[in-house]
Design an enzyme around this catalytic site. Structure first.
Site, PDB file in Angstrom:
ATOM      1  N   HIS A   1     -52.458 -36.128  -6.232  1.00 34.68           N
ATOM      2  CA  HIS A   1     -51.243 -35.292  -6.145  1.00 34.68           C
ATOM      3  C   HIS A   1     -50.169 -36.130  -6.879  1.00 34.68           C
ATOM      4  O   HIS A   1     -50.250 -37.493  -7.015  1.00 34.68           O
ATOM      5  CB  HIS A   1     -50.771 -34.727  -4.700  1.00 34.68           C
ATOM      6  CG  HIS A   1     -50.393 -36.086  -3.763  1.00 34.68           C
ATOM      7  ND1 HIS A   1     -51.253 -36.574  -3.027  1.00 34.68           N
ATOM      8  CD2 HIS A   1     -49.308 -36.878  -3.625  1.00 34.68           C
ATOM      9  CE1 HIS A   1     -50.756 -37.569  -2.266  1.00 34.68           C
ATOM     10  NE2 HIS A   1     -49.433 -37.792  -2.667  1.00 34.68           N
TER      11      HIS A   1
ATOM     12  N   HIS B   1     -44.855 -46.985  -0.931  1.00 33.94           N
ATOM     13  CA  HIS B   1     -45.835 -47.014  -2.109  1.00 33.94           C
ATOM     14  C   HIS B   1     -45.317 -46.399  -3.448  1.00 33.94           C
ATOM     15  O   HIS B   1     -44.437 -45.408  -3.475  1.00 33.94           O
ATOM     16  CB  HIS B   1     -47.072 -46.252  -1.826  1.00 33.94           C
ATOM     17  CG  HIS B   1     -47.094 -44.790  -1.106  1.00 33.94           C
ATOM     18  ND1 HIS B   1     -46.311 -44.430  -0.197  1.00 33.94           N
ATOM     19  CD2 HIS B   1     -47.553 -43.711  -1.818  1.00 33.94           C
ATOM     20  CE1 HIS B   1     -46.339 -43.253   0.028  1.00 33.94           C
ATOM     21  NE2 HIS B   1     -46.983 -42.588  -0.958  1.00 33.94           N
TER      22      HIS B   1
HETATM   23 FE   LIG Z   1     -47.971 -38.771  -1.436  1.00 33.24          FE
END
Ligand SMILES: [Fe+2]
Ligand code: FES
Lengths: 307, 97
Positions: free
Chosen positions: A214, A199
């Site tokens: 985050h 990702h």
């Molecule tokens: Fe992450």
């Protein structure tokens, strides 16, 4: 997707409430290098194995959270192509002039349906002391702190993650790699890649717009994650969870907090993604294992603690 | 020395309107004090003043702000009314209440 126009998450600009403490955290504990400090007080940092001028920008503020996440694109023609696709999709863009951030060329800014601000840019100066290229050693100077390799990705919380995923897949060439879905097909979390990474950005469904969960730093391996945990314990850095593993992406991980409450992650060892791979799906009743593979359940903080 | 040897009695109101009496040790954050005494109704989030989940209102006792609190969660007005982020404040060592 195999890299086409969007290369990678290039930088993220975070708000911090105490710059001195934030520098101790990001420079001395995580181990990023300070590249420059702007006249407006913003501090620019990078990880050891990054060629570009910076990947993390800290802005002094009275709140925490993310100002903007920016993606580096192949070249100026790609920037124009992507801008046209955003316009065709009905997305309003704004031109951010070269030099608004030190070392960065013109940027094209848009707001995603989740309320997050994103920039695209093609030009950024090289860092003064990037990785070696002639008979290159593994590093120029031995790494400090948690020995981060690069800024890897952000995970963001917002309401219309369907709209955001559509925008990223239809305009920017991302692919849906791994998702959490309810029986009626509602996507609760989507992990999107523009590269062979598992990702490059992720979104989790959340009532409020524009929240930051985050930003993640790539470490070398599980041993490096263990050493990072030792540093967090030694220096009393608040740990959220870990060391553990994600089901999604299979990445080894620790979530922890910076001195302003922005969540950071150190991350290593996820799988590679190719455009011919099928989408991986977790059912909502397995969301605990999808997020925290060993624990098998979410901690209280996962859903509610964001900046 | 001085007032810093003692424990500090505080009363806080949590998000659900409940009032909790607690004894905070010098140098301990209000959040740490609440947890030490078994309070589980004030969530522990970032412990760094950014996420806002530990917000409480100080009803009795004096506190000092030991680290910045996000203005998103405690405005200047809210601060004057006693609202604080429990992870950011400590008992005021110079005062007895
Ligand atoms: Fe992450
Ligand atoms: S726990 Fe996040 S502000 Fe106190």
């Amino acid at each position: 997707m195999a890299v086409v126009d969007v290369l990678r998450p290039g930088f993220v600009q975070l708000r911090v409430m105490d710059m001195a403490q934030s520098l101790t955290h990001y420079r001395d504990r995580i181990g990023l290098d300070v590249v420059a400090t702007g006249a407006d007080g913003r501090v620019y940092l990078k990880a050891d194995d990054e060629f570009d001028h910076h990947s993390i920008v800290l802005r002094p503020a009275d709140t925490a959270g993310m100002d903007v996440c920016a993606f580096k694109v192949l070249d100026d023609a790609a920037l124009d192509r992507l801008t046209d696709r955003l316009h065709a999709h009905g997305v309003v863009t704004q031109a951010i002039p070269a030099g608004e951030q030190l070392g960065v060329g013109r940027r094209v800014r848009f707001t995603a349906p989740t309320g997050h601000v994103f920039d695209l840019y093609a030009d950024i100066e090289r860092a003064p002391a990037g990785p070696m290229t002639d008979n290159p050693h593994v590093w120029r100077h031995e790494p400090r702190g948690m020995a981060p390799i690069r800024f890897d990705h952000v995970l963001l919380y917002g309401d219309d993650i369907d709209g955001a995923a559509d925008l990223f897949t239809q305009c920017l060439g991302f692919r849906r790699v791994e998702e959490v879905e309810t029986p009626d097909g509602t996507v609760l979390a989507t992990f999107l890649s523009c590269s062979t990474k598992s990702h490059d950005i992720a979104f989790v469904r959340h009532a409020e717009k524009g929240k930051f969960h985050h930003c993640s730093f790539l470490l070398e391996d599980w041993n490096a994650i263990g050493r990072a945990a030792d540093l967090m314990t030694r220096y009393e850095i608040p740990i959220d969870i870990g060391p553990t593993r994600h089901g999604i992406s299979r990445g080894r991980t620790i979530y922890f907090f910076d001195p302003s409450g922005n969540r950071n992650e150190v991350f290593a060892g996820s799988y590679d993604h190719y455009p011919d791979h099928p989408r991986r799906v977790w059912s909502a009743d397995q969301v605990g294992r999808a997020i925290f593979y060993y624990e098998g359940e979410l901690n209280d903080r996962f859903m509610g603690v964001v900046t | 020395m001085g007032g810093d040897d003692g424990e500090h009695r505080l009363v806080v109101e949590t998000g659900d309107g409940a009032r909790i009496e607690l004894v905070c040790r010098p140098g301990e954050t209000l959040l740490a004090g609440l947890r030490r005494q078994g309070c589980r109704t004030v969530p522990v989030g970032c412990r760094s003043g950014g996420c806002g989940v530990c917000r409480v209102r100080v009803i009795a006792g004096a506190v000092v702000v030991a680290r910045p609190m996000s203005a998103t969660h405690v405005s200047a007005v809210a601060r004057q009314q006693g609202h604080v982020l429990a992870c950011c404040v400590q008992p005021d060592a110079g005062r007895f209440d």
